[in-house]
Design a protein around this motif. Structure first.
Motif, short mmCIF file in Angstrom:
data_model
loop_
_atom_site.label_atom_id
_atom_site.label_comp_id
_atom_site.label_asym_id
_atom_site.label_seq_id
_atom_site.Cartn_x
_atom_site.Cartn_y
_atom_site.Cartn_z
N ILE A 164 0.84 -1.20 0.00
CA ILE A 164 0.00 0.00 0.00
C ILE A 164 0.88 1.25 0.00
O ILE A 164 0.66 2.18 -0.79
CB ILE A 164 -0.95 -0.01 1.22
N TYR A 165 1.87 1.26 0.85
CA TYR A 165 2.73 2.45 0.93
C TYR A 165 3.64 2.58 -0.30
O TYR A 165 3.98 3.69 -0.70
CB TYR A 165 3.53 2.45 2.23
N LYS A 166 4.00 1.45 -0.90
CA LYS A 166 4.74 1.52 -2.17
C LYS A 166 3.87 2.14 -3.26
O LYS A 166 4.34 2.96 -4.05
CB LYS A 166 5.20 0.13 -2.60
N ASN A 167 2.60 1.72 -3.31
CA ASN A 167 1.69 2.28 -4.31
C ASN A 167 1.50 3.78 -4.11
O ASN A 167 1.49 4.55 -5.08
CB ASN A 167 0.33 1.58 -4.24
N ILE A 168 1.36 4.19 -2.87
CA ILE A 168 1.18 5.61 -2.58
C ILE A 168 2.45 6.38 -2.94
O ILE A 168 2.39 7.48 -3.50
CB ILE A 168 0.77 5.82 -1.11
N LEU A 169 3.61 5.81 -2.66
CA LEU A 169 4.87 6.47 -3.02
C LEU A 169 5.00 6.62 -4.53
O LEU A 169 5.40 7.68 -5.03
CB LEU A 169 6.05 5.69 -2.46
N VAL A 170 4.64 5.59 -5.26
CA VAL A 170 4.69 5.67 -6.73
C VAL A 170 3.73 6.73 -7.23
O VAL A 170 4.06 7.52 -8.13
CB VAL A 170 4.37 4.29 -7.35
N LEU B 4 1.48 16.61 -1.34
CA LEU B 4 2.05 16.63 0.01
C LEU B 4 1.00 16.20 1.04
O LEU B 4 1.30 15.42 1.96
CB LEU B 4 2.60 18.02 0.33
N ALA B 5 -0.23 16.67 0.88
CA ALA B 5 -1.31 16.29 1.79
C ALA B 5 -1.59 14.80 1.71
O ALA B 5 -1.81 14.14 2.74
CB ALA B 5 -2.56 17.10 1.48
N ILE B 6 -1.60 14.25 0.51
CA ILE B 6 -1.81 12.81 0.36
C ILE B 6 -0.72 12.04 1.08
O ILE B 6 -0.99 11.07 1.79
CB ILE B 6 -1.86 12.44 -1.14
N GLY B 7 0.52 12.46 0.92
CA GLY B 7 1.63 11.77 1.57
C GLY B 7 1.56 11.84 3.08
O GLY B 7 1.70 10.83 3.77
N VAL B 8 1.31 13.02 3.61
CA VAL B 8 1.27 13.19 5.07
C VAL B 8 0.08 12.45 5.67
O VAL B 8 0.21 11.76 6.69
CB VAL B 8 1.25 14.69 5.43
N LYS C 81 -6.16 4.26 7.76
CA LYS C 81 -7.41 4.10 7.01
C LYS C 81 -7.42 4.99 5.77
O LYS C 81 -7.93 4.60 4.73
CB LYS C 81 -8.61 4.40 7.90
N ILE C 82 -6.86 6.17 5.90
CA ILE C 82 -6.78 7.06 4.73
C ILE C 82 -5.83 6.45 3.70
O ILE C 82 -6.09 6.52 2.49
CB ILE C 82 -6.35 8.47 5.15
N ALA C 83 -4.75 5.83 4.17
CA ALA C 83 -3.82 5.18 3.24
C ALA C 83 -4.52 4.04 2.50
O ALA C 83 -4.34 3.88 1.29
CB ALA C 83 -2.61 4.65 4.00
N PHE C 84 -5.33 3.25 3.22
CA PHE C 84 -6.09 2.19 2.56
C PHE C 84 -7.06 2.76 1.54
O PHE C 84 -7.21 2.23 0.44
CB PHE C 84 -6.85 1.34 3.59
N GLY C 85 -7.72 3.87 1.89
CA GLY C 85 -8.66 4.50 0.96
C GLY C 85 -7.97 5.04 -0.28
O GLY C 85 -8.46 4.88 -1.40
N ILE C 86 -6.84 5.70 -0.08
CA ILE C 86 -6.09 6.24 -1.22
C ILE C 86 -5.62 5.10 -2.12
O ILE C 86 -5.71 5.18 -3.35
CB ILE C 86 -4.91 7.10 -0.73
N ASN C 87 -5.13 4.03 -1.52
CA ASN C 87 -4.67 2.88 -2.30
C ASN C 87 -5.84 2.25 -3.06
O ASN C 87 -5.69 1.86 -4.21
CB ASN C 87 -4.01 1.85 -1.38
N TRP C 88 -6.99 2.15 -2.41
CA TRP C 88 -8.18 1.57 -3.07
C TRP C 88 -8.57 2.41 -4.28
O TRP C 88 -8.84 1.87 -5.35
CB TRP C 88 -9.32 1.48 -2.07
N LEU C 89 -8.60 3.75 -4.11
CA LEU C 89 -8.94 4.63 -5.23
C LEU C 89 -7.91 4.51 -6.36
O LEU C 89 -8.27 4.48 -7.55
CB LEU C 89 -9.01 6.09 -4.76
N TRP C 90 -6.65 4.43 -6.00
CA TRP C 90 -5.59 4.31 -7.01
C TRP C 90 -5.72 3.00 -7.78
O TRP C 90 -5.54 2.98 -9.00
CB TRP C 90 -4.23 4.41 -6.32
#
Length: 119
Positions: free
Chosen positions: A5-11, A34-38, A45-54
């Motif tokens: 999940i964090y790799k996907n967000i970093l990419v 920057l807001a997405i990263g922080v 849970k926000i990381a899971f949501g961002i990953n799901w949307l991605w």
């Protein structure tokens, strides 16, 4: 699982930053990235949501690639090539004369040596 999940967000973050720095030059996009990263670092849970949307976006992009873009490439390249081959070369099936089939009969008695090294 969390590491992917964090790799996907970093990419996603790096990709958006590169596109923004080279092409778009939108200041608010940098703040959003920057807001997405922080937020993804602070709240799981926000990381899971961002990953799901991605991943949903990637799935949609894959659908577009496989259906629409490949269909366009087929009709732009392969159809004209086939048409030109048909016009200049004629039929590639060997039915000259009044042959009923393209198959040729072969009377051959197979031996053990024929089946040992087929390729």
């Amino acid at each position: 699982m969390e590491q992917n999940i964090y790799k996907n967000i970093l990419v996603m973050i790096v990709g958006l930053l590169v596109v923004n720095l080279w092409l778009l030059h939108i200041e608010y996009l940098n703040i959003g990235v920057l807001a997405i990263g922080v937020l993804s670092i602070l709240f799981e849970k926000i990381a899971f949501g961002i990953n799901w949307l991605w991943m949903k976006f990637a799935h949609g992009l894959g659908w577009v690639n496989s259906k629409i873009l490949l269909s366009i490439l087929y009709y732009i390249f392969l159809v004209p090539i086939a048409f030109l081959a048909k016009v200049f070369k004629g039929s590639s099936i060997d039915l000259k004369g009044n042959k009923e089939s393209i198959y040729k009969s072969r009377d051959h008695m197979y031996s053990k040596k024929d089946l040992e090294n087929m390729w």
